[in-house]
Design an enzyme around this catalytic site. Sequence first.
Site, mmCIF file in Angstrom:
data_model
loop_
_atom_site.group_PDB
_atom_site.id
_atom_site.type_symbol
_atom_site.label_atom_id
_atom_site.label_comp_id
_atom_site.label_asym_id
_atom_site.label_seq_id
_atom_site.Cartn_x
_atom_site.Cartn_y
_atom_site.Cartn_z
ATOM 1 N N TYR A 139 50.642 39.246 43.644
ATOM 2 C CA TYR A 139 51.056 40.394 42.839
ATOM 3 C C TYR A 139 51.396 41.535 43.784
ATOM 4 O O TYR A 139 50.589 41.905 44.645
ATOM 5 C CB TYR A 139 49.953 40.816 41.876
ATOM 6 N N GLN B 64 50.596 40.828 31.846
ATOM 7 C CA GLN B 64 51.404 39.686 31.439
ATOM 8 C C GLN B 64 51.802 38.817 32.633
ATOM 9 O O GLN B 64 51.903 37.590 32.512
ATOM 10 C CB GLN B 64 52.654 40.141 30.671
ATOM 11 N N ASN C 169 47.318 47.881 39.337
ATOM 12 C CA ASN C 169 46.673 48.981 38.619
ATOM 13 C C ASN C 169 45.480 48.485 37.805
ATOM 14 O O ASN C 169 45.058 47.328 37.934
ATOM 15 C CB ASN C 169 47.694 49.715 37.726
ATOM 16 N N SER D 86 40.584 53.089 48.279
ATOM 17 C CA SER D 86 40.615 52.909 49.728
ATOM 18 C C SER D 86 39.615 53.835 50.412
ATOM 19 O O SER D 86 39.290 54.914 49.916
ATOM 20 C CB SER D 86 42.026 53.194 50.248
ATOM 21 N N HIS E 34 46.150 58.127 49.603
ATOM 22 C CA HIS E 34 46.357 56.985 48.702
ATOM 23 C C HIS E 34 46.205 57.404 47.242
ATOM 24 O O HIS E 34 47.067 57.150 46.420
ATOM 25 C CB HIS E 34 45.361 55.861 49.024
ATOM 26 N N GLU F 174 35.460 50.080 54.172
ATOM 27 C CA GLU F 174 36.646 49.228 54.261
ATOM 28 C C GLU F 174 37.267 49.336 55.657
ATOM 29 O O GLU F 174 37.528 48.333 56.329
ATOM 30 C CB GLU F 174 37.652 49.667 53.193
ATOM 31 N N GLU G 254 12.422 14.399 39.991
ATOM 32 C CA GLU G 254 13.158 15.277 39.071
ATOM 33 C C GLU G 254 13.320 14.658 37.685
ATOM 34 O O GLU G 254 13.923 15.279 36.801
ATOM 35 C CB GLU G 254 14.537 15.594 39.660
ATOM 36 N N HIS H 139 19.790 8.341 38.633
ATOM 37 C CA HIS H 139 20.057 8.704 40.022
ATOM 38 C C HIS H 139 19.260 7.798 40.956
ATOM 39 O O HIS H 139 19.790 7.273 41.946
ATOM 40 C CB HIS H 139 19.663 10.171 40.280
#
Length: 444
Positions: free
Chosen positions: A141, A202, A225, A248, A273, A338, A426, A431
């Site tokens: 994106y 979308q 966003n 940021s 930013h 960051e 168990e 098993h």
Amino acid sequence: MTIHIRRLDSSSTDFHAQLSAVLAFEASADEAIERAVATILADVKARGDAAVLECTQRFDRLDVAGAASVAGLEIPQAELQAALDGLAPERRAALQTAAGRVRAYHLRQKQEIGSDGFSYTEPDGTVLGQKVTPLDRVGIYVPGGKAAYPSSVLMNAIPAKVAGVQEVIMVVPTPDGVKNPLVLAAAAIAGVDRVFTIGGAQAVAALAFGTATIPPVDKIVGPGNAYVAAAKRRVFGTVGIDMIAGPSEILIICDGSTDPDWIAMDLFSQAEHDELAQSILLCPDAAYIAQVEASINKLIDAMPRQDVIRTSLTQRGALVKVRDMEQACEIANLIAAEHLEISTENPQQWAAKVRHAGAMFLGRFSSESLGDYCAGPNHVLPTSRTARFSSPLGVYDFQKRSSLIQVSEAGAQTLGRVAAELAYGEGLQAHARSAEYRLQPGLK
């Protein structure tokens, strides 16, 4: 107008409370956004291309009347190449240089992290190992509209291609039909396979669920966003995602000998930013901190985004007087920023003491902005203290690992008894019996 950036002193009895208040950020879920995103995701999942087209017409104001599918919103490779060819020579050279450095770094990363897998043979002939394979298809994106981030294209697409991803599909909104040529050129350089001019929730839905035109991907990466972030959060599990990024951040550790104008501008570089971005300076020299503050107020009026910078520095910025450089490193580990600049003499000395940071910029000439564009390492980094447990985007994010287990007949005699004993413990008899079937008579 003077910027009144917060001043903290680590010797204060309530310092940690003050610092916590500065760092506090909680991306509160907007119920209206969540409802809208849930509706869009369900609609695209149910109606595919038709829903994507309607959302694109509604939100991006594109004329898609009469279009039967999203195919009409795909940008052909020839148009991407034309965008690259149409760039001014110096802009094209800069983009190609940045791409080359990003590619070279991630090729080296792929080599160093053992992307070929491994195996070893035990004395009884049992072979154990790991197979590493790339994801088949990835969606990236890229923000559109007023923002144009060709660097984001490079940082997301190139490591995917280096990892061996077969198909990279890019989505980028183009409100009112305006396409950014630098973004398209970056897609051409990065080797993006398909580009669709769709965005928002979308686009995330189309990538996650697939439509008649857009095939479903295995992972979605890239910033967006609040609607994009909410959509990525909701489709996680159907597909992988890189992260849900917060605002940021930059944290600068300085010993007081760097030009204060440099430090002020580095703080600006993140503050511009958005209003929620965070810029913090740690320094043991009170006089130097005052010089940086003076530089901030001297330089701010020349900044085109000064209103954003002022709000960011006033609301979330801080100039912190620390006891010494050792304490600065301790606080840096608490903040887990960051971006961390260590603007000092012998920066490696202090970097060795830092355990938590998305990316470290060592020395006075390593401005964070170089990492954003062209140094080579990825600029997609963990925010909001998640550097305590996560890493920059890399080749490894586009690969998966499969364990290899080839048990020899001799190995089955030893491992079978161990497995059966634990399975009985168990209460999982099937098993146990499955393991015991491989035991030789007399060992059962």
